[in-house]
Each structure stands twice: as C-alpha cells, then as structure tokens.
Motif scaffolding. Structure first.
Motif, PDB file in Angstrom:
ATOM      1  N   LEU A 170       0.842  -1.189   0.000  1.00  0.00           N
ATOM      2  CA  LEU A 170       0.000   0.000   0.000  1.00  0.00           C
ATOM      3  C   LEU A 170       0.884   1.247   0.000  1.00  0.00           C
ATOM      4  O   LEU A 170       1.717   1.435   0.879  1.00  0.00           O
ATOM      5  CB  LEU A 170      -0.896   0.022   1.241  1.00  0.00           C
ATOM      6  N   TYR A 171       0.701   2.078  -1.015  1.00  0.00           N
ATOM      7  CA  TYR A 171       1.385   3.366  -1.090  1.00  0.00           C
ATOM      8  C   TYR A 171       0.385   4.449  -0.694  1.00  0.00           C
ATOM      9  O   TYR A 171      -0.741   4.474  -1.197  1.00  0.00           O
ATOM     10  CB  TYR A 171       1.887   3.622  -2.508  1.00  0.00           C
ATOM     11  N   THR A 211      -6.453   8.570   5.370  1.00  0.00           N
ATOM     12  CA  THR A 211      -5.418   7.541   5.512  1.00  0.00           C
ATOM     13  C   THR A 211      -4.908   7.432   6.938  1.00  0.00           C
ATOM     14  O   THR A 211      -4.500   6.354   7.378  1.00  0.00           O
ATOM     15  CB  THR A 211      -4.236   7.826   4.571  1.00  0.00           C
ATOM     16  N   ALA A 212      -4.915   8.528   7.681  1.00  0.00           N
ATOM     17  CA  ALA A 212      -4.392   8.508   9.056  1.00  0.00           C
ATOM     18  C   ALA A 212      -5.182   7.554   9.937  1.00  0.00           C
ATOM     19  O   ALA A 212      -4.633   6.951  10.866  1.00  0.00           O
ATOM     20  CB  ALA A 212      -4.418   9.915   9.648  1.00  0.00           C
ATOM     21  N   LYS A 213      -6.455   7.404   9.644  1.00  0.00           N
ATOM     22  CA  LYS A 213      -7.303   6.503  10.429  1.00  0.00           C
ATOM     23  C   LYS A 213      -7.342   5.091   9.855  1.00  0.00           C
ATOM     24  O   LYS A 213      -7.186   4.104  10.587  1.00  0.00           O
ATOM     25  CB  LYS A 213      -8.722   7.056  10.498  1.00  0.00           C
ATOM     26  N   TYR A 214      -7.530   4.983   8.546  1.00  0.00           N
ATOM     27  CA  TYR A 214      -7.860   3.683   7.960  1.00  0.00           C
ATOM     28  C   TYR A 214      -6.656   2.825   7.604  1.00  0.00           C
ATOM     29  O   TYR A 214      -6.775   1.598   7.561  1.00  0.00           O
ATOM     30  CB  TYR A 214      -8.760   3.880   6.743  1.00  0.00           C
ATOM     31  N   ALA A 231       6.826   7.731  -7.402  1.00  0.00           N
ATOM     32  CA  ALA A 231       5.906   6.654  -7.033  1.00  0.00           C
ATOM     33  C   ALA A 231       5.548   5.767  -8.232  1.00  0.00           C
ATOM     34  O   ALA A 231       5.551   6.224  -9.374  1.00  0.00           O
ATOM     35  CB  ALA A 231       4.623   7.244  -6.458  1.00  0.00           C
ATOM     36  N   PRO A 232       5.205   4.494  -7.955  1.00  0.00           N
ATOM     37  CA  PRO A 232       4.761   3.587  -9.009  1.00  0.00           C
ATOM     38  C   PRO A 232       3.259   3.694  -9.268  1.00  0.00           C
ATOM     39  O   PRO A 232       2.652   2.781  -9.827  1.00  0.00           O
ATOM     40  CB  PRO A 232       5.133   2.215  -8.443  1.00  0.00           C
ATOM     41  N   THR A 233       2.657   4.789  -8.838  1.00  0.00           N
ATOM     42  CA  THR A 233       1.227   5.005  -9.019  1.00  0.00           C
ATOM     43  C   THR A 233       0.985   6.503  -9.183  1.00  0.00           C
ATOM     44  O   THR A 233       1.661   7.312  -8.531  1.00  0.00           O
ATOM     45  CB  THR A 233       0.423   4.483  -7.815  1.00  0.00           C
ATOM     46  N   PRO A 234       0.031   6.893 -10.036  1.00  0.00           N
ATOM     47  CA  PRO A 234      -0.255   8.321 -10.167  1.00  0.00           C
ATOM     48  C   PRO A 234      -1.057   8.878  -9.000  1.00  0.00           C
ATOM     49  O   PRO A 234      -1.049  10.076  -8.759  1.00  0.00           O
ATOM     50  CB  PRO A 234      -1.053   8.398 -11.471  1.00  0.00           C
ATOM     51  N   PHE A 235      -1.745   7.999  -8.256  1.00  0.00           N
ATOM     52  CA  PHE A 235      -2.566   8.440  -7.135  1.00  0.00           C
ATOM     53  C   PHE A 235      -1.822   8.135  -5.849  1.00  0.00           C
ATOM     54  O   PHE A 235      -1.929   7.042  -5.281  1.00  0.00           O
ATOM     55  CB  PHE A 235      -3.928   7.743  -7.152  1.00  0.00           C
ATOM     56  N   THR A 236      -1.028   9.103  -5.402  1.00  0.00           N
ATOM     57  CA  THR A 236      -0.127   8.855  -4.286  1.00  0.00           C
ATOM     58  C   THR A 236      -0.796   9.005  -2.927  1.00  0.00           C
ATOM     59  O   THR A 236      -0.171   8.718  -1.911  1.00  0.00           O
ATOM     60  CB  THR A 236       1.085   9.797  -4.356  1.00  0.00           C
ATOM     61  N   SER A 237      -2.044   9.435  -2.903  1.00  0.00           N
ATOM     62  CA  SER A 237      -2.758   9.498  -1.624  1.00  0.00           C
ATOM     63  C   SER A 237      -3.040   8.102  -1.098  1.00  0.00           C
ATOM     64  O   SER A 237      -3.000   7.864   0.116  1.00  0.00           O
ATOM     65  CB  SER A 237      -4.083  10.251  -1.792  1.00  0.00           C
ATOM     66  N   TYR A 238      -3.323   7.150  -2.041  1.00  0.00           N
ATOM     67  CA  TYR A 238      -3.677   5.807  -1.597  1.00  0.00           C
ATOM     68  C   TYR A 238      -3.779   4.894  -2.819  1.00  0.00           C
ATOM     69  O   TYR A 238      -4.639   5.090  -3.679  1.00  0.00           O
ATOM     70  CB  TYR A 238      -5.020   5.838  -0.883  1.00  0.00           C
ATOM     71  N   ILE A 298      -9.959   4.258  -0.497  1.00  0.00           N
ATOM     72  CA  ILE A 298      -9.477   4.120   0.873  1.00  0.00           C
ATOM     73  C   ILE A 298     -10.391   3.163   1.619  1.00  0.00           C
ATOM     74  O   ILE A 298     -11.586   3.422   1.786  1.00  0.00           O
ATOM     75  CB  ILE A 298      -9.394   5.488   1.562  1.00  0.00           C
ATOM     76  N   LEU A 299      -9.815   2.052   2.068  1.00  0.00           N
ATOM     77  CA  LEU A 299     -10.604   0.905   2.517  1.00  0.00           C
ATOM     78  C   LEU A 299     -10.914   0.923   4.003  1.00  0.00           C
ATOM     79  O   LEU A 299     -10.037   1.151   4.833  1.00  0.00           O
ATOM     80  CB  LEU A 299      -9.855  -0.386   2.187  1.00  0.00           C
ATOM     81  N   SER A 300     -12.158   0.620   4.313  1.00  0.00           N
ATOM     82  CA  SER A 300     -12.537   0.299   5.688  1.00  0.00           C
ATOM     83  C   SER A 300     -12.103  -1.134   5.971  1.00  0.00           C
ATOM     84  O   SER A 300     -11.694  -1.871   5.055  1.00  0.00           O
ATOM     85  CB  SER A 300     -14.050   0.419   5.848  1.00  0.00           C
ATOM     86  N   VAL A 301     -12.200  -1.548   7.222  1.00  0.00           N
ATOM     87  CA  VAL A 301     -11.868  -2.929   7.580  1.00  0.00           C
ATOM     88  C   VAL A 301     -12.728  -3.905   6.791  1.00  0.00           C
ATOM     89  O   VAL A 301     -12.236  -4.900   6.248  1.00  0.00           O
ATOM     90  CB  VAL A 301     -12.044  -3.153   9.091  1.00  0.00           C
ATOM     91  N   LYS A 302     -14.026  -3.627   6.701  1.00  0.00           N
ATOM     92  CA  LYS A 302     -14.941  -4.512   5.991  1.00  0.00           C
ATOM     93  C   LYS A 302     -14.562  -4.641   4.524  1.00  0.00           C
ATOM     94  O   LYS A 302     -14.525  -5.753   3.971  1.00  0.00           O
ATOM     95  CB  LYS A 302     -16.374  -3.986   6.124  1.00  0.00           C
ATOM     96  N   LYS A 303     -14.264  -3.533   3.871  1.00  0.00           N
ATOM     97  CA  LYS A 303     -13.918  -3.582   2.452  1.00  0.00           C
ATOM     98  C   LYS A 303     -12.589  -4.296   2.230  1.00  0.00           C
ATOM     99  O   LYS A 303     -12.424  -5.021   1.245  1.00  0.00           O
ATOM    100  CB  LYS A 303     -13.885  -2.173   1.870  1.00  0.00           C
ATOM    101  N   PHE A 304     -11.648  -4.110   3.150  1.00  0.00           N
ATOM    102  CA  PHE A 304     -10.370  -4.809   3.016  1.00  0.00           C
ATOM    103  C   PHE A 304     -10.564  -6.311   3.203  1.00  0.00           C
ATOM    104  O   PHE A 304      -9.984  -7.114   2.460  1.00  0.00           O
ATOM    105  CB  PHE A 304      -9.372  -4.269   4.036  1.00  0.00           C
TER     106      PHE A 304
END
Length: 254
Positions: free
Chosen positions: A178-179, A187-190, A219-226, A239-245
């Motif tokens: 995960l980048y 991202t700070a929470k999830y 980065a190896p991705t254009p979307f560096t937030s997540y 950005i994944l919740s526990v359930k989605k992950f």
C-alpha cells in the motif's frame, strides 16, 4: 457562498477535512500538518465558508506529490463539492477562483488526475470535459491526466516516464503493498486499521508512506494518496474500511 483561503495563520481555526466534523480527530491533525508543511511550496487551499465538502486544493506542479511532468502548470490535488453544496454553482465558483489565481501567478494552465469514468476519490472526467479540460495522458488500469491550457501553444504535460516503466512490473510475490500519504486525511485513520487486519490474518502486507514530494514524484502510481497493489498488480485507489479490506482478502483467496 464566500471563499476562504486557508493559510498558516488561520489553519488552526478553519474546518478543512471533508466529512470529518470533529476537529480533534487524528485525521484532521494529520491533514492540517500536511497542509502547513506545503504552504511554503506554493500550495493553496480554498474552501466555502461552510463545514462540509466544498473545497479545492492545488499546488505548482513542480512541487506536486504526483509523478507528472508539468512545469509551469498548477496541479489540482483535490477538488470536492458534495452533499448539500452541489448544484448551486459552487464547483464553478471554486474552479474559477483557481483559474484566476493561477493566471495571476503566470501559470500555463491546470493539470488534474482523473479516470476513465467517475470513480471514488478522483475527479469526474465528464465534469472536467464540460469545463474545457482535455485528456492528455493515461496509464493503466484507468488513470487519466487532464489539462486546461491557458494558451493554445502551451507545452503539454504528461505522466513521468518512470511511472510508466514501474507499472510494467509483474509477477512479484511481495503480497499486498500500500502506497499512501497524509495528503488525504482518511489515511491517518484507515491505514492502521487494515495493517492490523493483515497482521491478525498473517497476510503479506507492507505499507509505504510518502513523506516528501521527491518520494511521491517517484511513485509507481499516479494516485499517491492511496494505492493498493497485490504482487505488483493494481487493486484499488479507494481508501478501505476494515470490511472492504476483508472483502478484498476474500476475493483474492486470503
């Protein structure tokens, strides 16, 4: 609606974080810290005078946390108008202010990351086209770079060659990687939540937080937030919740 420009002086008192209403939330503090450290790089954060999702955030492309070649352009990090603030001209109000400000700073135009269709956490390509943006570059699986030049003969931007080369990697056995950065407050929470799930389930998982623009621009991705990968293959930028992950783990046989 009045537009407020968030600065070092007022960031402590202004509401800036999407749908997060509690200013003491860890997500708010992470985002405000990230913003405060970027203001000297030319970052601009403009918002409606409301507590909600009504803002635009942009930065000179040379300092953008994204693997793009767009010298002289302004890069839009995030542009979000939602909920009760949609359908009232607020998107146009914010975009017009960004254009006015960027022209005043002698920029060549605007650059923004989008996708093949409306997707979570990315600007809607139909809206961008409606406002005069053009698709200028793309990388798999669905990322599109759009630009709005202020002059017809402006040099065209694009994704960095290093990004296109890194996306050719396949068949790695690294597991999940995960980048991410704190450019997005969620991202700070999830991120810690899904890291814990991976540990509990003994799933191969590594998180890489970008902490400088140099790291993000490589980065190896254009979307560096997540951006989540599995064995070098892109999985999602949502950005994944526990359930989605957990659903993704099940989908991939973990």
């Amino acid at each position: 609606m009045e537009i407020i420009t968030v600065t070092k002086k007022n960031i402590g008192s202004e509401h800036i974080c999407c749908a997060i209403s509690n200013d003491n939330d860890c997500q708010v503090s992470a985002k405000k810290t990230w913003l405060a450290e970027r203001f000297d790089d030319g970052l601009v954060f403009k918002k409606g005078d409301v507590r909600g999702k009504c803002f635009i955030e942009y930065i000179p492309a040379e300092n953008a946390w994204a693997p793009v070649e767009a010298d002289g352009y302004m890069y839009i990090n995030c542009f979000w108008v939602s909920g009760q603030y949609k359908g009232q001209g607020n998107s146009s109000l914010l975009l017009d202010e960004c254009i006015r400000d960027s022209k005043a700073k002698n920029k060549k135009g605007l650059v923004i990351l989008s996708s093949d269709k409306k997707r979570a956490f990315l600007s809607d390509p139909k809206y961008l086209v409606h406002k005069g943006f053009e698709e200028i570059d793309s990388v798999d699986p669905f990322f599109k770079l759009f630009y709005l030049p202020f002059e017809k003969d402006s040099e065209k931007p694009g994704f960095k060659d290093s990004l296109k080369e890194s996306l050719k990697k396949t068949n790695s056995d690294d597991g999940f990687v995960l980048y991410y950065s704190h450019q997005c407050p969620f991202t700070a929470k999830y991120v810690p939540l899904i890291e814990e799930v991976a540990r509990e389930k003994n799933v191969p998982f590594k998180s890489v937080r970008f902490q400088s623009r140099e790291e993000a621009q490589s980065a190896p991705t254009p979307f560096t937030s997540y951006s989540l990968f599995l064995n070098d293959n892109f999985v999602t930028n949502e950005i994944l919740s526990v359930k989605k992950f957990e659903n993704i783990l099940s989908e991939y046989g973990f």
